[in-house]
Each structure stands twice: as structure tokens, then as C-alpha cells.
Motif scaffolding. Structure first.
Motif, PDB file in Angstrom:
ATOM      1  N   GLY A 144     104.979  71.959 -42.875  1.00 24.89           N
ATOM      2  CA  GLY A 144     104.139  71.487 -41.454  1.00 24.89           C
ATOM      3  C   GLY A 144     104.092  70.155 -41.399  1.00 24.89           C
ATOM      4  O   GLY A 144     102.856  69.637 -40.921  1.00 24.89           O
ATOM      5  N   VAL A 145     105.218  69.336 -41.544  1.00 21.78           N
ATOM      6  CA  VAL A 145     105.030  67.834 -41.361  1.00 21.78           C
ATOM      7  C   VAL A 145     104.782  67.312 -39.744  1.00 21.78           C
ATOM      8  O   VAL A 145     105.518  68.227 -38.989  1.00 21.78           O
ATOM      9  N   ARG A 146     103.917  66.766 -39.535  1.00 23.52           N
ATOM     10  CA  ARG A 146     103.297  66.672 -38.217  1.00 23.52           C
ATOM     11  C   ARG A 146     102.891  64.929 -38.146  1.00 23.52           C
ATOM     12  O   ARG A 146     102.862  64.456 -38.916  1.00 23.52           O
ATOM     13  N   SER A 147     102.726  64.782 -36.873  1.00 25.43           N
ATOM     14  CA  SER A 147     102.541  63.285 -36.486  1.00 25.43           C
ATOM     15  C   SER A 147     100.962  62.934 -37.223  1.00 25.43           C
ATOM     16  O   SER A 147     100.023  63.783 -37.452  1.00 25.43           O
ATOM     17  N   GLY A 148     101.090  61.758 -37.835  1.00 25.37           N
ATOM     18  CA  GLY A 148      99.851  61.475 -38.693  1.00 25.37           C
ATOM     19  C   GLY A 148     100.012  61.583 -40.166  1.00 25.37           C
ATOM     20  O   GLY A 148      99.256  60.983 -40.867  1.00 25.37           O
ATOM     21  N   GLY A 155     114.470  61.648 -53.291  1.00 26.16           N
ATOM     22  CA  GLY A 155     115.851  61.888 -53.246  1.00 26.16           C
ATOM     23  C   GLY A 155     116.257  61.673 -51.781  1.00 26.16           C
ATOM     24  O   GLY A 155     117.120  62.205 -51.077  1.00 26.16           O
ATOM     25  N   ALA A 156     115.635  60.459 -51.399  1.00 29.02           N
ATOM     26  CA  ALA A 156     115.724  60.242 -49.819  1.00 29.02           C
ATOM     27  C   ALA A 156     117.032  59.627 -49.264  1.00 29.02           C
ATOM     28  O   ALA A 156     117.197  59.804 -48.413  1.00 29.02           O
ATOM     29  N   ALA A 157     118.104  59.101 -50.124  1.00 25.88           N
ATOM     30  CA  ALA A 157     119.102  58.711 -49.717  1.00 25.88           C
ATOM     31  C   ALA A 157     120.332  59.434 -49.945  1.00 25.88           C
ATOM     32  O   ALA A 157     121.340  59.374 -49.659  1.00 25.88           O
ATOM     33  N   GLY A 158     120.102  60.926 -50.393  1.00 25.45           N
ATOM     34  CA  GLY A 158     121.105  61.962 -50.589  1.00 25.45           C
ATOM     35  C   GLY A 158     121.394  62.480 -49.353  1.00 25.45           C
ATOM     36  O   GLY A 158     120.903  62.092 -48.233  1.00 25.45           O
ATOM     37  N   GLY A 159     122.334  63.393 -49.408  1.00 23.41           N
ATOM     38  CA  GLY A 159     122.970  64.100 -48.176  1.00 23.41           C
ATOM     39  C   GLY A 159     121.668  65.077 -47.583  1.00 23.41           C
ATOM     40  O   GLY A 159     121.718  64.887 -46.365  1.00 23.41           O
ATOM     41  N   VAL A 160     121.044  65.592 -48.380  1.00 22.07           N
ATOM     42  CA  VAL A 160     119.679  66.264 -47.416  1.00 22.07           C
ATOM     43  C   VAL A 160     118.744  65.022 -47.108  1.00 22.07           C
ATOM     44  O   VAL A 160     118.151  65.375 -46.088  1.00 22.07           O
ATOM     45  N   GLY A 161     118.446  64.282 -47.911  1.00 21.42           N
ATOM     46  CA  GLY A 161     117.476  63.312 -47.807  1.00 21.42           C
ATOM     47  C   GLY A 161     117.679  62.486 -46.605  1.00 21.42           C
ATOM     48  O   GLY A 161     116.727  62.101 -45.949  1.00 21.42           O
ATOM     49  N   VAL A 162     118.788  61.943 -46.208  1.00 24.48           N
ATOM     50  CA  VAL A 162     119.197  61.070 -45.356  1.00 24.48           C
ATOM     51  C   VAL A 162     118.617  62.105 -43.930  1.00 24.48           C
ATOM     52  O   VAL A 162     118.144  61.416 -42.955  1.00 24.48           O
ATOM     53  N   LEU A 163     118.880  63.511 -43.845  1.00 21.56           N
ATOM     54  CA  LEU A 163     118.400  64.073 -42.637  1.00 21.56           C
ATOM     55  C   LEU A 163     116.929  64.262 -42.623  1.00 21.56           C
ATOM     56  O   LEU A 163     116.243  64.337 -41.635  1.00 21.56           O
ATOM     57  N   ALA A 164     116.455  64.628 -43.985  1.00 19.70           N
ATOM     58  CA  ALA A 164     114.947  64.964 -43.867  1.00 19.70           C
ATOM     59  C   ALA A 164     114.121  63.759 -43.584  1.00 19.70           C
ATOM     60  O   ALA A 164     112.975  63.925 -42.797  1.00 19.70           O
ATOM     61  N   VAL A 165     114.501  62.640 -44.046  1.00 11.55           N
ATOM     62  CA  VAL A 165     113.552  61.306 -43.356  1.00 11.55           C
ATOM     63  C   VAL A 165     113.707  61.154 -41.950  1.00 11.55           C
ATOM     64  O   VAL A 165     112.576  60.955 -41.426  1.00 11.55           O
ATOM     65  N   GLN A 166     114.864  61.373 -41.587  1.00 13.84           N
ATOM     66  CA  GLN A 166     114.865  61.176 -40.018  1.00 13.84           C
ATOM     67  C   GLN A 166     114.330  62.430 -39.229  1.00 13.84           C
ATOM     68  O   GLN A 166     113.617  62.010 -38.114  1.00 13.84           O
ATOM     69  N   LEU A 167     114.401  63.511 -39.784  1.00 13.87           N
ATOM     70  CA  LEU A 167     113.509  64.719 -39.197  1.00 13.87           C
ATOM     71  C   LEU A 167     111.746  64.271 -39.037  1.00 13.87           C
ATOM     72  O   LEU A 167     111.233  64.558 -38.363  1.00 13.87           O
ATOM     73  N   ALA A 168     111.588  63.856 -40.192  1.00 15.38           N
ATOM     74  CA  ALA A 168     110.162  63.419 -40.624  1.00 15.38           C
ATOM     75  C   ALA A 168     109.664  62.221 -39.690  1.00 15.38           C
ATOM     76  O   ALA A 168     108.804  62.348 -39.003  1.00 15.38           O
ATOM     77  N   LYS A 169     110.847  61.367 -39.500  1.00  9.41           N
ATOM     78  CA  LYS A 169     110.410  60.212 -38.411  1.00  9.41           C
ATOM     79  C   LYS A 169     110.264  61.002 -36.871  1.00  9.41           C
ATOM     80  O   LYS A 169     109.442  60.328 -36.266  1.00  9.41           O
ATOM     81  N   LEU A 170     111.136  61.533 -36.703  1.00  8.38           N
ATOM     82  CA  LEU A 170     111.013  62.357 -35.259  1.00  8.38           C
ATOM     83  C   LEU A 170     109.738  63.167 -35.183  1.00  8.38           C
ATOM     84  O   LEU A 170     109.040  63.171 -33.784  1.00  8.38           O
ATOM     85  N   ALA A 171     109.283  63.583 -36.250  1.00  7.52           N
ATOM     86  CA  ALA A 171     107.856  64.539 -36.145  1.00  7.52           C
ATOM     87  C   ALA A 171     106.723  63.263 -36.035  1.00  7.52           C
ATOM     88  O   ALA A 171     105.631  63.738 -36.091  1.00  7.52           O
ATOM     89  N   ASP A 172     107.060  61.950 -35.998  1.00  8.27           N
ATOM     90  CA  ASP A 172     106.073  60.795 -36.088  1.00  8.27           C
ATOM     91  C   ASP A 172     105.157  60.965 -37.430  1.00  8.27           C
ATOM     92  O   ASP A 172     103.942  60.463 -37.002  1.00  8.27           O
ATOM     93  N   ALA A 173     105.953  61.071 -38.313  1.00  8.83           N
ATOM     94  CA  ALA A 173     105.071  60.752 -39.695  1.00  8.83           C
ATOM     95  C   ALA A 173     105.630  59.661 -40.302  1.00  8.83           C
ATOM     96  O   ALA A 173     106.519  58.927 -39.937  1.00  8.83           O
ATOM     97  N   ARG A 174     104.702  58.987 -41.270  1.00  5.07           N
ATOM     98  CA  ARG A 174     105.108  57.805 -42.011  1.00  5.07           C
ATOM     99  C   ARG A 174     105.842  58.394 -43.038  1.00  5.07           C
ATOM    100  O   ARG A 174     105.363  59.369 -43.694  1.00  5.07           O
ATOM    101  N   VAL A 175     107.035  57.573 -43.572  1.00 10.36           N
ATOM    102  CA  VAL A 175     107.943  58.293 -44.600  1.00 10.36           C
ATOM    103  C   VAL A 175     108.086  57.338 -45.454  1.00 10.36           C
ATOM    104  O   VAL A 175     108.523  56.286 -45.379  1.00 10.36           O
ATOM    105  N   ILE A 176     107.740  57.668 -46.731  1.00 12.40           N
ATOM    106  CA  ILE A 176     108.000  57.043 -48.029  1.00 12.40           C
ATOM    107  C   ILE A 176     109.136  57.782 -48.732  1.00 12.40           C
ATOM    108  O   ILE A 176     109.031  59.040 -48.996  1.00 12.40           O
TER     109      ILE A 176
END
Length: 309
Positions: A144-148, A155-176
Motif C-alpha cells: 500500500g505505498v502512498r503519499s508521505g 535492488g533498485a537498479a534491476g529490471g524490476v527495481g527501475v519500475l518499482a522506484v518510479q511507481l513509488a515516486k508516482l505515488a508521491d513517496a520518498r524512495v531510498i
């Protein structure tokens, strides 16, 4: 006759062979796709190298290779509705993608959906989406990733990771995102705050986010999930895709089959809008398939490895 990458025994890239095989045809409820590009995933070489991995997917020898593809529908079996010859599509067919043709089951029981690929998205990018896109969406939707939120993604730079981090950013989350230092600049370009994985991860994350982490998705092993538990993230807000049915500390195991309906369409919409980018690390012709597999299996590229037919 047509071409397909085949293996007759389990092992590394050396067991794969490009062979002439009888041209396949669509049966009832199936469509045939003339493949133009196939995207490689870790699961492809796991299935090819480990009998237990193959058994999980019902794969027996001899077997084809690869799952994700883009192509054009060129044959429609009886009862396969919703498709027309000439449709440009993307989707998956386990152990079939690295070939001239893939035969795809249709209907509600199909593991993968065969979707129209929008104009404006290249074959290479489309081939990079099915498994990573579904997996990334499931990893985030499960917690349930959400704003805030402050989300730790392993594994942020992998094939799944690059999409996951961008989806999390679109949800207005801070991403580490955990990664190797060589990918830090790339991750920063996606709006991610990179942190090196390995010993001392918890301390490095605490220094970066002293106010705490609220959710985590581990896309490579269990290190990030274990670190998140130590950082006080509730187990129900931690997901993992790589540890089977026994995730550490009761965190939530998930995968592409758990993705919400419309997940891939949401990603393609974002690509067309310019809010998600899909880096292609390398592209190889079918004749050079082994070089592509060796590169992907090394797990040191950021972005996707694609084979064109």
C-alpha cells in the motif's frame, strides 16, 4: 521451419542452442505471435539452470527459453476472441519468447494477458515490461505505498527495481534504493536516494532517513526485508519477491500473479506521458542470444537486456 532457443539439459548459458524447429501453429483458444523482441529476466535462466525452478512452472525437457515478448499476431485459433491478425501485442509465454514464434493461451485462465502495445512504445521497451511490470506493481500494491511514505526498495537498479522506484515516486513517496555505487548516478536521475547494499545497511539508511522508513520492498534476496524489520517497519508493510513461501519475520511474499488488473496499462500510460522511463541496457540479435543471456545472468546491468528476432 522456424528458429527457437532450446535446451535439452539443465545448466548455464552453455546449454542453450539456437535450433531449427517445426513451425508452431495456434490451437483452440490460442493465438500465434510472430516475435519481434524478447526481454530477458532472472527467472529465465533460473528455470533453465535449476530443475526445481522448471518444475514450478511445469517445464520439462527439451524446453524453450524466455517469457516476455513483443510481436504481431499472425494466426488465431478457434475460440480465441478479441484479437485480429496484424495486432501489435506484448505479453508472456513461459519458455517460448526467444524464438520466431510464441503460442499464447487466451481467456481468463491464462497466466499472462496478451495486451495491445500502444503506438509510441518501441518493441524493445514493450518486451521489457510484462514480468518486471507486474512484479513491481505487486511489490508496491501489496504494501500500500502512498503519499508521505518513505519507502526502502532493495535492488533498485534491476529490471524490476527501475519500475518499482518510479511507481513509488508516482505515488508521491520518498524512495531510498539499495544498489551498488556504480548505479547511484542513474538512480538519482530517477529521483531515488541511493544507498549501498551490504554490511552496515541499517546504519546507512538511518543516517539517510533519521525520521524512519515506513514501508519496504525487497526485490533481491532478503537483506532489505531484514533491514526494514530492524528499522521498525511493520512486517505487513514489507514485501519480498525472491524468497519463496518463507519470507523473514512474516513479511509479505508476492509476485507478478498478485498484480492488480490494469497494472501494465498504468505503466504504459506513464511511459507515454513521460513519467516512467524504461532503460534498455543492451540489445542483441537472435543469433547472439548467448551473449545476451550471459550479460543478463551476471546481474550487473541496470536496465533490460533484449533480444530481437
Amino acid at each position: 521451419m522456424s528458429r527457437a532457443v532450446i535446451y535439452e539439459k539443465f545448466g548455464g548459458p552453455e546449454v542453450l542452442e539456437l535450433k531449427e524447429v517445426p513451425e508452431p501453429h495456434a490451437g483452440p483458444g490460442e493465438v500465434r505471435v510472430r516475435v519481434t523482441a524478447a526481454g530477458l529476466n532472472p527467472m529465465d535462466w533460473i528455470i533453465a539452470s535449476m530443475p526445481e525452478g522448471a518444475a514450478k512452472w511445469g517445464i520439462t525437457l527439451p524446453a524453450g527459453f524466455g517469457s516476455d515478448f513483443v510481436g504481431v499476431v499472425d494466426e488465431i485459433g478457434a475460440g480465441a476472441e478479441g484479437y485480429a491478425e496484424g495486432d501489435r501485442v506484448y505479453g508472456g509465454a513461459i519458455a517460448q519468447a526467444v524464438a520466431d514464434y510464441a503460442i499464447v493461451q487466451t481467456g481468463p485462465s491464462a497466466f499472462y494477458r496478451l495486451l495491445p502495445l500502444p503506438d509510441g512504445i518501441s518493441d524493445a521497451v514493450g518486451a521489457a515490461l510484462p514480468t518486471p511490470g507486474l512484479t513491481a506493481a505487486a511489490a508496491l500494491d501489496t504494501i500500500g505505498v502512498r503519499s508521505g511514505d518513505t519507502v526502502l526498495i532493495g535492488g533498485a537498479a534491476g529490471g524490476v527495481g527501475v519500475l518499482a522506484v518510479q511507481l513509488a515516486k508516482l505515488a508521491d513517496a520518498r524512495v531510498i534504493g539499495t544498489a551498488s555505487p556504480g548505479t547511484f548516478e542513474f538512480l538519482r536521475s530517477l529521483g531515488v536516494e541511493p544507498v549501498e547494499y551490504g554490511t552496515g545497511l541499517v546504519g546507512r539508511v538511518r543516517a539517510l532517513a533519521p525520521e524512519g522508513v515506513t514501508a519496504a520492498a525487497d526485490l533481491f534476496g532478503a537483506e532489505t526485508a531484514e533491514a526494514a524489520l530492524e528499522l521498525g517497519v511493520p512486517a505487513q508493510r514489507i514485501s519480498t519477491i525472491a524468497v519463496g513461501a518463507n519470507p523473514p519475520g512474516g513479511v509479505r511474499a508476492t509476485g507478478g500473479t498478485d498484480a492488480a488488473p490494469g497494472s501494465l496499462e498504468r505503466i504504459t500510460d506513464a511511459i507515454l506521458a513521460g513519467t516512467i522511463t524504461v532503460p534498455i541496457a543492451a540489445s542483441f540479435p537472435l543469433e547472439n542470444f548467448r551473449e545476451a543471456v550471459e550479460l543478463q545472468a551476471g546481474r550487473h546491468v541496470h536496465g533490460k537486456v533484449v533480444i530481437t528476432t
